[in-house]
Scaffold this active site. Sequence first.
Site, PDB file in Angstrom:
ATOM      1  N   ASP A  37       0.820  -1.215   0.000  1.00 15.64           N
ATOM      2  CA  ASP A  37       0.000   0.000   0.000  1.00 15.64           C
ATOM      3  C   ASP A  37       0.854   1.266   0.000  1.00 15.64           C
ATOM      4  O   ASP A  37       2.083   1.209   0.135  1.00 15.64           O
ATOM      5  CB  ASP A  37      -0.953   0.005   1.205  1.00 15.64           C
ATOM      6  CG  ASP A  37      -0.281  -0.407   2.515  1.00 15.64           C
ATOM      7  OD1 ASP A  37       0.973  -0.403   2.567  1.00 15.64           O
ATOM      8  OD2 ASP A  37      -0.985  -0.714   3.474  1.00 15.64           O
TER       9      ASP A  37
ATOM     10  N   ASN B 231      -7.812  -2.541  14.167  1.00 13.34           N
ATOM     11  CA  ASN B 231      -9.211  -2.753  13.782  1.00 13.34           C
ATOM     12  C   ASN B 231      -9.375  -3.927  12.818  1.00 13.34           C
ATOM     13  O   ASN B 231     -10.430  -4.108  12.221  1.00 13.34           O
ATOM     14  CB  ASN B 231      -9.798  -1.474  13.162  1.00 13.34           C
ATOM     15  CG  ASN B 231      -9.087  -1.066  11.881  1.00 13.34           C
ATOM     16  OD1 ASN B 231      -8.174  -1.751  11.421  1.00 13.34           O
ATOM     17  ND2 ASN B 231      -9.498   0.045  11.296  1.00 13.34           N
TER      18      ASN B 231
HETATM   19  C1  GLP Z   1      -0.413   0.302   8.661  1.00 12.06           C
HETATM   20  C2  GLP Z   1      -0.141  -0.537   7.405  1.00 12.06           C
HETATM   21  C3  GLP Z   1      -0.467  -2.007   7.641  1.00 12.06           C
HETATM   22  C4  GLP Z   1       0.158  -2.458   8.955  1.00 12.06           C
HETATM   23  C5  GLP Z   1      -0.454  -1.687  10.101  1.00 12.06           C
HETATM   24  C6  GLP Z   1       0.093  -2.108  11.464  1.00 12.06           C
HETATM   25  O1  GLP Z   1      -1.688   0.825   8.719  1.00 12.06           O
HETATM   26  N1  GLP Z   1      -0.853  -0.099   6.248  1.00 12.06           N
HETATM   27  O2  GLP Z   1       0.033  -2.769   6.561  1.00 12.06           O
HETATM   28  O3  GLP Z   1      -0.057  -3.833   9.145  1.00 12.06           O
HETATM   29  O4  GLP Z   1      -0.159  -0.320   9.903  1.00 12.06           O
HETATM   30  O5  GLP Z   1       1.241  -1.386  11.780  1.00 12.06           O
HETATM   31  P1  GLP Z   1       2.280  -1.821  12.885  1.00 12.06           P
HETATM   32  O6  GLP Z   1       2.967  -3.014  12.336  1.00 12.06           O
HETATM   33  O7  GLP Z   1       3.214  -0.655  13.043  1.00 12.06           O
HETATM   34  O8  GLP Z   1       1.500  -2.121  14.117  1.00 12.06           O
END
Ligand code: GLP
EC number: 3.5.99.6
Length: 257
Positions: free
Chosen positions: A68, A137
């Site tokens: 993304d 979420n």
């Molecule tokens: C972002 C990304 C996701 C990721 C999520 C969790 O929103 N788009 O791909 O899994 O954050 O982030 P973290 O790994 O820092 O908890």
Amino acid sequence: MSEVFVVSGPAEAGEYVAEILARAITTNPETVLGLATGSTPLPIYAALAEKVRTEGIDVSRVSGFALDEYVGIDPAHDQSYHHVIDAEVTQTLGLNPERVHVPSGNPETLESAGTAYEDAIRAAGGVDWQILGIGANGHIGFNEPGSPLDSLTRRVPLTEQTREDNARFFETIDEVPRHAITQGVGTILRAGHLFLLAFGAHKADAVARAINGPISPEIPASAIQSHPHVTVLLDAAAAAGLAPADYTVVEGVVSAV
Ligand code: GLP
């Protein structure tokens, strides 16, 4: 769904996945990796980089596809996923930058960017190994609750919760973009094998619903239940909403590969 492992922490999980990926790349130098941002996958990239260095693994023909990108962020901004993937993956592993792809968040070309990204993944032969984190979420990539389970790469609005979660990376929450372009849930499910990693108590509810809840667009990560090859790696805190029968506690993870 294939297997749920509880390991002692992020470093062990990173080592486990990196060992599998190192073997995969050695066997198939044209391996296609599905790359995630966020803090969760960083131990994988660090451990894999170490193996590439010490074992002299040839990664010159490895490809990567990020999940993304924010819409309307300058690719040079230090929080753009173009920048993050370049710094944390392409440079750390020594990949060929021409083989590492991130969807374009340029607002002027968004209509065609989703199709172009799907075409690029297909042209590379599809993603072999997809790394996933999970949002509090239940989102995967930026597929927020309500995302169709057969969705493909497209522009999506970000929820306020996700913007607040990600505000820590920006100076103020107003700077956090309101939209993103993300591989769809359907895109993600086409990968050959999924690794979903989660650490910390704040992920426990999303993890429990992803693994044991109904498969539903309300928890996009629940779609992994319908994939035949999935490895979930958790620490004890992230596994707190599961029953002991739901997972295997693994010690000395690499020897278990
Ligand atoms: C972002 C990304 C996701 C990721 C999520 C969790 O929103 N788009 O791909 O899994 O954050 O982030 P973290 O790994 O820092 O908890």
